[in-house]
Design a protein around this motif. Structure first.
Motif, mmCIF file in Angstrom:
data_model
loop_
_atom_site.group_PDB
_atom_site.id
_atom_site.type_symbol
_atom_site.label_atom_id
_atom_site.label_comp_id
_atom_site.label_asym_id
_atom_site.label_seq_id
_atom_site.Cartn_x
_atom_site.Cartn_y
_atom_site.Cartn_z
ATOM 1 N N LEU A 1 -44.139 -27.325 74.952
ATOM 2 C CA LEU A 1 -42.579 -26.551 76.229
ATOM 3 C C LEU A 1 -42.168 -26.095 75.035
ATOM 4 C CD1 LEU A 1 -40.811 -27.335 78.058
ATOM 5 C CD2 LEU A 1 -39.449 -29.417 76.739
ATOM 6 N N ALA A 2 -41.770 -25.762 74.237
ATOM 7 C CA ALA A 2 -41.387 -25.275 73.148
ATOM 8 C C ALA A 2 -41.711 -23.888 73.547
ATOM 9 C CB ALA A 2 -41.125 -25.251 71.660
ATOM 10 N N GLY B 1 -40.435 0.691 77.401
ATOM 11 C CA GLY B 1 -41.698 -0.967 77.344
ATOM 12 C C GLY B 1 -42.425 -0.991 75.443
ATOM 13 N N VAL B 2 -42.001 -0.359 74.917
ATOM 14 C CA VAL B 2 -42.206 -0.856 72.974
ATOM 15 C C VAL B 2 -40.999 -1.458 72.528
ATOM 16 C CG1 VAL B 2 -42.827 -0.223 71.532
ATOM 17 C CG2 VAL B 2 -43.509 0.173 73.184
ATOM 18 N N ILE B 3 -41.417 -2.687 72.202
ATOM 19 C CA ILE B 3 -40.101 -3.517 71.380
ATOM 20 C C ILE B 3 -40.010 -3.066 69.972
ATOM 21 C CG2 ILE B 3 -39.519 -5.694 70.425
ATOM 22 C CD1 ILE B 3 -41.805 -7.230 72.703
ATOM 23 N N GLN B 4 -38.389 -2.892 69.937
ATOM 24 C CA GLN B 4 -37.988 -2.252 68.426
ATOM 25 C C GLN B 4 -37.726 -2.601 67.878
ATOM 26 O OE1 GLN B 4 -38.851 1.214 68.292
ATOM 27 N NE2 GLN B 4 -39.582 1.381 70.459
ATOM 28 N N GLU B 5 -36.741 -3.729 68.128
ATOM 29 C CA GLU B 5 -36.133 -4.861 67.003
ATOM 30 C C GLU B 5 -36.569 -6.210 68.184
ATOM 31 O OE1 GLU B 5 -34.747 -7.275 64.306
ATOM 32 O OE2 GLU B 5 -35.436 -4.761 64.267
ATOM 33 N N ALA B 6 -36.733 -6.691 67.448
ATOM 34 C CA ALA B 6 -36.841 -8.850 68.486
ATOM 35 C C ALA B 6 -35.698 -10.056 67.635
ATOM 36 C CB ALA B 6 -38.010 -9.033 67.888
ATOM 37 N N ARG B 7 -34.761 -10.210 67.724
ATOM 38 C CA ARG B 7 -34.566 -11.338 67.022
ATOM 39 C C ARG B 7 -34.360 -12.899 67.617
ATOM 40 N NH1 ARG B 7 -30.827 -10.546 62.750
ATOM 41 N NH2 ARG B 7 -30.968 -8.219 62.792
ATOM 42 N N VAL B 8 -34.934 -13.965 66.884
ATOM 43 C CA VAL B 8 -35.745 -15.123 67.880
ATOM 44 C C VAL B 8 -34.916 -16.336 67.259
ATOM 45 C CG1 VAL B 8 -37.754 -16.599 68.486
ATOM 46 C CG2 VAL B 8 -37.519 -13.725 68.746
ATOM 47 N N ALA B 9 -34.806 -17.537 67.685
ATOM 48 C CA ALA B 9 -34.174 -18.280 66.535
ATOM 49 C C ALA B 9 -34.905 -19.497 68.267
ATOM 50 C CB ALA B 9 -33.113 -18.467 66.310
ATOM 51 N N LEU B 10 -35.275 -20.696 67.715
ATOM 52 C CA LEU B 10 -35.383 -22.118 68.510
ATOM 53 C C LEU B 10 -34.523 -23.088 68.067
ATOM 54 C CD1 LEU B 10 -38.771 -21.786 68.199
ATOM 55 C CD2 LEU B 10 -37.827 -20.800 69.941
ATOM 56 N N GLY B 11 -34.323 -23.793 69.287
ATOM 57 C CA GLY B 11 -33.188 -25.221 68.733
ATOM 58 C C GLY B 11 -34.500 -26.409 69.987
ATOM 59 N N GLY B 12 -33.419 -27.275 69.348
ATOM 60 C CA GLY B 12 -34.465 -28.349 70.278
ATOM 61 C C GLY B 12 -35.608 -28.979 68.987
ATOM 62 N N VAL B 13 -35.906 -28.059 68.214
ATOM 63 C CA VAL B 13 -37.185 -28.358 67.209
ATOM 64 C C VAL B 13 -37.600 -28.558 65.861
ATOM 65 C CG1 VAL B 13 -39.026 -27.589 69.458
ATOM 66 C CG2 VAL B 13 -37.764 -26.124 67.135
ATOM 67 N N ALA C 1 -46.489 -14.413 70.283
ATOM 68 C CA ALA C 1 -45.201 -14.462 70.118
ATOM 69 C C ALA C 1 -45.100 -16.128 69.800
ATOM 70 C CB ALA C 1 -43.830 -14.013 70.632
ATOM 71 N N ALA C 2 -45.170 -16.823 70.760
ATOM 72 C CA ALA C 2 -44.702 -18.058 71.165
ATOM 73 C C ALA C 2 -45.837 -18.981 70.328
ATOM 74 C CB ALA C 2 -44.644 -19.154 72.696
ATOM 75 N N ALA D 1 -34.096 -21.626 72.838
ATOM 76 C CA ALA D 1 -35.088 -21.031 72.915
ATOM 77 C C ALA D 1 -33.309 -19.552 72.629
ATOM 78 C CB ALA D 1 -36.024 -19.732 73.361
ATOM 79 N N GLY D 2 -33.073 -18.669 71.605
ATOM 80 C CA GLY D 2 -32.407 -17.436 71.534
ATOM 81 C C GLY D 2 -33.317 -16.535 71.269
ATOM 82 N N VAL D 3 -32.941 -15.376 72.294
ATOM 83 C CA VAL D 3 -33.546 -14.126 71.986
ATOM 84 C C VAL D 3 -32.801 -12.777 72.070
ATOM 85 C CG1 VAL D 3 -35.393 -12.461 72.819
ATOM 86 C CG2 VAL D 3 -35.769 -15.037 72.405
ATOM 87 N N ALA D 4 -32.828 -12.080 71.123
ATOM 88 C CA ALA D 4 -32.490 -10.271 71.381
ATOM 89 C C ALA D 4 -33.371 -9.291 71.561
ATOM 90 C CB ALA D 4 -31.136 -9.963 70.421
#
Length: 330
Positions: A313-314, A254-266, A293-294, A245-248
């Motif tokens: 697992l992912a 305490g509040v998420i203003q921006e999120a970037r998420v990508a997965l590998g291996g799946v 989110a997961a 997983a790659g996350v930014a």
């Protein structure tokens, strides 16, 4: 045994593109860390190789908002870049986890994006049933050993996994691939570059024959963002991901203003987790939100008996990555 082939060294990009575009049996040669292995195994049999390593397609340039990475820049060179280390640490982490030092000094960024599937059936020409290698022949993996295969983006024709590590954070960042072809240059968002297998697994991306990747443009994360790449594998040394997983994140009060998420291996392609990003934006950075989110990230997974373990697992890989990034921001 490797088949005979003609070899020529390109003197400029236009010449290289013209030669390969005009010959359906010609290919570009750069670092060759995957291509030559596949040629030795008899999986790839180009009749002509055009060596592009002498072209001026290396180097990294910086602006206030992005970096531009020449396609012939090596993995090691990009990992060592100070701006990458400071502003894009999950790219550096993915590069360092993606290959040994020896390979990182040979493998190019352009080539890494184009690396072929690690499916054992694709890489064994004695196996007849491989739609990626022999369109219409079937998929031996679906009834074979499935452990290292995909659960997202699969089809009844192919479950082969996309193996690149660095493509995961690059996909999360909306990187742009710049290419040059016989009809001129064009720019392709990485999120639109790869093609899921569908009923044409042998067509892996939107490149036309003879198009040459010249550079990758990578947007910088905003000031205050934090990122992380986690790779889960069977062994620590030189192994491909079971999940990654790659996350930014950008978190304020305490509040998420921006999120970037990508997965590998799946995924059959580097998997942008749009659903997970939607769950995260505007939410509190806590364990419950991370788990939600997961769940969203793995929605639509199509596991087979040998890959069923990857679903949970992912999810746990993503939760751990989110928790690590949020902890670094607290």
């Amino acid at each position: 045994m490797m088949h005979p082939f003609a070899y020529a060294s390109a003197s400029d990009a236009d010449q290289a593109v013209a030669v390969v575009s005009a010959d359906p049996n010609a290919s570009f040669l750069a670092g060759g860390t995957t291509q030559l292995d596949l040629m030795k195994d008899g999986v790839l049999n180009p009749e002509r190789l055009i060596d592009i390593t002498g072209l001026p397609l290396g180097g990294i340039t910086h602006t206030d908002s992005a970096i531009r990475v020449g396609a012939l820049t090596t993995m090691e060179e990009l990992a060592a870049d100070a701006v990458v280390g400071e502003r894009l640490p999950f790219i550096r982490e993915a590069l360092l986890l993606g290959a040994s030092t020896q390979l990182r000094n040979m493998a190019t960024i352009g080539g890494n994006l184009l690396q072929r599937a690690r499916c054992r059936y694709f890489r064994d020409p004695t196996v007849a049933a491989c739609n990626k290698r022999n369109p219409g022949s079937g998929c031996a993996a679906i009834k074979g050993i499935q452990r290292m295969h995909a659960i997202l983006g699969t089809s009844d024709h192919c479950i082969a996994l996309h193996a690149s590590d660095v493509a995961v954070p690059l996909t999360a960042l909306d990187a742009i691939v710049h290419v040059q072809g016989a009809d001129g240059p064009r720019s392709i968002p990485l999120t639109q570059f790869y093609l899921p297998p569908g009923d044409t697994p042998h067509v892996e991306n939107v490149l036309r024959h003879g198009e040459l990747i010249t550079a990758i443009e990578i947007p910088l994360l905003p000031e205050g963002a934090r990122s992380h790449y986690i790779k889960v594998r069977d062994r620590v040394s030189y192994e491909f991901a079971l999940t990654s997983a790659g996350v930014a994140l950008v978190i304020e009060d305490g509040v998420i203003q921006e999120a970037r998420v990508a997965l590998g291996g799946v995924g059959t392609i580097p998997w942008r987790a749009w659903g997970a990003e939607d769950v995260l934006r505007g939410a509190r950075a806590d364990a419950g939100v991370f788990r939600s989110a997961a769940e969203a990230a793995l929605e639509g997974a199509r596991p087979l008996p040998g890959t069923a373990f990857k679903v949970e697992l992912a999810k746990r890989t993503l939760v751990r990555t989110l928790d690590t990034v949020a902890g670094a921001l607290s």
